[in-house]
Design an enzyme around this catalytic site. Structure first.
Site, PDB file in Angstrom:
ATOM      1  N   HIS A  96      47.456  47.818  42.151  1.00  0.00           N
ATOM      2  CA  HIS A  96      46.883  46.469  42.285  1.00  0.00           C
ATOM      3  C   HIS A  96      47.920  45.462  41.775  1.00  0.00           C
ATOM      4  O   HIS A  96      48.645  45.739  40.810  1.00  0.00           O
ATOM      5  CB  HIS A  96      45.590  46.379  41.476  1.00  0.00           C
ATOM      6  N   GLU A 168      46.653  42.894  50.065  1.00  0.00           N
ATOM      7  CA  GLU A 168      46.155  41.812  49.221  1.00  0.00           C
ATOM      8  C   GLU A 168      47.279  40.820  48.947  1.00  0.00           C
ATOM      9  O   GLU A 168      48.090  41.039  48.015  1.00  0.00           O
ATOM     10  CB  GLU A 168      45.649  42.374  47.893  1.00  0.00           C
ATOM     11  N   GLY A 174      41.945  35.968  43.649  1.00  0.00           N
ATOM     12  CA  GLY A 174      41.277  35.193  42.599  1.00  0.00           C
ATOM     13  C   GLY A 174      41.593  33.715  42.642  1.00  0.00           C
ATOM     14  O   GLY A 174      41.338  32.999  41.677  1.00  0.00           O
TER      15      GLY A 174
END
Ligand code: PEP
Length: 251
Positions: A96, A168, A174
């Site tokens: 991530h 991503e 976010g």
């Protein structure tokens, strides 16, 4: 079948986690589970709770947000892939962007974590994505394809079939700023092309998820793009109605 995975990150206290899991259980028990697979990735201390509360729901699994690359040993604070598999987790997020940026995970570490996950029988969800300056410099495709090759390039076709890829864009995580459907489609097509070039004989190619400020408002459009096989959902996975609505968009 599409996959929608919720990444809770380091959020929620135990009572809040129980409330969210209970609401998810209620919502997910009403759907036709043949239409999309769902995965919940809570913080480590809540894995057992999630496995218990979601137990028996068809098409719903529990995954971890990361693991260590060693099988066992003196790694204080770390969790092995074998521990996660033995608990009942099906998946683990690997690489991530927050792990890469905040915890110094390099391509090499990501590759070793992929190997550890596969060796333990877990399905790694390998996250790749470009930073804003890379996109602005027009190097986003090369950069992201390189990340995929670095993490997975050594795998056999059979191992590759046990993997999932999550695109991503770092600038979308976010931030409330999502990739446009066109930007997502372009990258997913490039990743799909890279995968079919490297592994021409795959029976079932790894799903490619989109992640980055995915919400009930934009999920359906993103999921409708070619080679977008579901989503990795951060912020919106913390609210049951939002997450369930995204699952619904995938079905
Ligand atoms: C993520 O962290 O994987 C993610 C997609 O986060 P958000 O949905 O909050 O952008």
């Amino acid at each position: 079948m599409r996959l929608v995975a919720g990444n809770w990150k380091m959020n929620l206290l135990p009572n809040e986690a129980v409330a969210l899991l209970t609401a998810l259980r209620e919502g997910l028990s009403k759907r036709d589970a043949r239409r999309a697979q769902v995965l919940i990735c809570p913080p480590f201390p809540y894995l057992t709770m999630a496995l218990d509360l979601l137990n028996g729901l068809p098409g719903v699994g529990v995954g971890a947000q990361q693991c260590h690359h060693a099988a066992s040993g003196a790694f204080t604070g770390e969790v092995s892939a074998a521990m996660l598999a033995a608990l009942g987790c099906s998946h683990v997020l690997v690489g991530h962007s927050e792990r890469r940026t905040l915890f110094g995970e390099t391509d090499e570490v990501v590759r070793r974590k992929v190997d550890a996950a596969l060796a333990a029988g877990l399905k790694p969800i390998v996250c790749v994505g470009e930073h804003l300056e890379v996109r602005e410099g027009g190097r986003h495709i090369d950069n992201v394809v390189h990340q995929l090759e670095a993490a997975l390039g050594h795998l056999t076709e059979m191992q590759m079939e046990g993997c999932t890829v999550a695109y991503e864009p770092v600038w979308a995580i976010g931030t409330g700023r999502t990739a446009t459907a066109q930007q997502a489609a372009e990258m997913h097509a490039a990743l799909h092309a890279c995968i079919t070039r490297h592994w021409p004989n795959l029976q079932s190619p790894p799903p490619i998820l989109y992640g980055g400020s995915c919400t009930p408002a934009n999920a359906a459009e993103l999921f409708a793009q070619p080679h977008v096989n579901g989503g990795l959902i951060g912020g919106a996975s913390l609210k049951a109605p939002d997450f369930l609505s995204i699952v619904n968009a995938a079905e």
